[in-house]
Design a protein around this motif. Structure first.
Motif, short mmCIF file in Angstrom:
data_model
loop_
_atom_site.label_atom_id
_atom_site.label_comp_id
_atom_site.label_asym_id
_atom_site.label_seq_id
_atom_site.Cartn_x
_atom_site.Cartn_y
_atom_site.Cartn_z
N GLU A 115 0.79 -1.23 0.00
CA GLU A 115 0.00 0.00 0.00
C GLU A 115 0.83 1.28 0.00
O GLU A 115 0.28 2.35 -0.13
N ASP A 116 2.14 1.19 0.14
CA ASP A 116 2.92 2.42 0.21
C ASP A 116 3.69 2.65 -1.10
O ASP A 116 3.42 2.01 -2.11
N ASP A 117 4.63 3.59 -1.05
CA ASP A 117 5.38 3.94 -2.26
C ASP A 117 6.32 2.82 -2.71
O ASP A 117 6.91 2.88 -3.77
N THR A 118 6.40 1.77 -1.92
CA THR A 118 7.20 0.60 -2.30
C THR A 118 6.60 -0.09 -3.52
O THR A 118 7.29 -0.76 -4.27
N ASN A 129 8.57 -1.97 -10.77
CA ASN A 129 9.73 -1.84 -11.66
C ASN A 129 10.64 -3.07 -11.58
O ASN A 129 11.17 -3.53 -12.60
N LEU A 130 10.84 -3.60 -10.37
CA LEU A 130 11.67 -4.80 -10.22
C LEU A 130 11.03 -6.00 -10.92
O LEU A 130 11.74 -6.78 -11.58
N LEU A 131 9.73 -6.15 -10.80
CA LEU A 131 9.05 -7.24 -11.50
C LEU A 131 9.19 -7.08 -13.01
O LEU A 131 9.52 -8.04 -13.71
N HIS A 132 8.96 -5.88 -13.49
CA HIS A 132 9.09 -5.65 -14.94
C HIS A 132 10.51 -5.94 -15.40
O HIS A 132 10.71 -6.56 -16.46
N LEU A 133 11.50 -5.50 -14.63
CA LEU A 133 12.88 -5.79 -15.00
C LEU A 133 13.13 -7.30 -15.03
O LEU A 133 13.78 -7.81 -15.95
N HIS A 134 12.62 -8.00 -14.04
CA HIS A 134 12.80 -9.46 -14.00
C HIS A 134 12.19 -10.10 -15.25
O HIS A 134 12.81 -10.95 -15.90
N LEU A 135 10.96 -9.71 -15.59
CA LEU A 135 10.28 -10.31 -16.74
C LEU A 135 10.97 -9.94 -18.06
O LEU A 135 11.17 -10.80 -18.92
N LEU A 189 17.44 -0.08 -1.86
CA LEU A 189 17.08 -1.49 -2.02
C LEU A 189 18.09 -2.39 -1.32
O LEU A 189 17.72 -3.33 -0.61
N ILE A 190 19.35 -2.11 -1.53
CA ILE A 190 20.40 -2.90 -0.89
C ILE A 190 20.30 -2.77 0.64
O ILE A 190 20.37 -3.76 1.36
N ASP A 191 20.10 -1.54 1.11
CA ASP A 191 19.96 -1.32 2.56
C ASP A 191 18.76 -2.07 3.14
O ASP A 191 18.80 -2.50 4.29
#
Length: 137
Positions: free
Chosen positions: A45-48, A54-60, A103-105
């Motif tokens: 529900e947040d800005d995450t 974007n991470l899902l799109h990059l993965h796909l 993301l790394i943090d």
């Protein structure tokens, strides 16, 4: 001579069938990952949500990019679409790059883990017998 050719052909068919079965299994696994990832995004529900999308799109896109030759040979995508996939991959890398450090943090990797011998010099650490990575424990 005919028997040799027939045996070679039969082996080749088995290899191709095996490759197709393995690729189908991998693709099915990727589908399960994508479905679960989408479920998590829907529940966020947040800005995450934008970062996860974007991470899902990059993965796909990465999966399609890595297998573009197969998709092209089998006329699943056109050469123009393959070019667009690469452009989309590059764009998503730039977009996600802005969030790389947070993301790394978010993984909360301790300084001890970051300073582990394998973290400092992976090649050197694996150059010789590292005793199953248990030395020092």
């Amino acid at each position: 001579h005919v028997t040799h050719s027939k045996q070679w052909y039969q082996r080749r068919v088995r290899v191709e069938e095996n490759e197709n079965i393995q690729n189908a299994g991998k693709t099915f696994g990727e589908r399960l990952i994508a479905d679960e990832f989408q479920r998590i995004i829907r529940e966020t529900e947040d800005d995450t949500k934008d970062v996860l999308t974007n991470l899902l799109h990059l993965h796909l896109v990465s999966y399609v990019k890595d297998n573009a030759a197969w998709y092209l040979i089998n006329s699943v995508i056109t050469p123009e679409q393959a070019t667009q996939i690469t452009a989309t991959f590059d764009h998503l890398c730039r977009v996600i790059g802005a969030d790389a450090l947070p993301l790394i943090d978010s993984f909360k990797i301790s300084d001890e883990m970051l300073s582990a011998p394998i973290g400092r010099d992976w090649v050197g650490f694996n150059d010789g017998d590292n005793k199953g990575e248990l030395d020092g424990f």
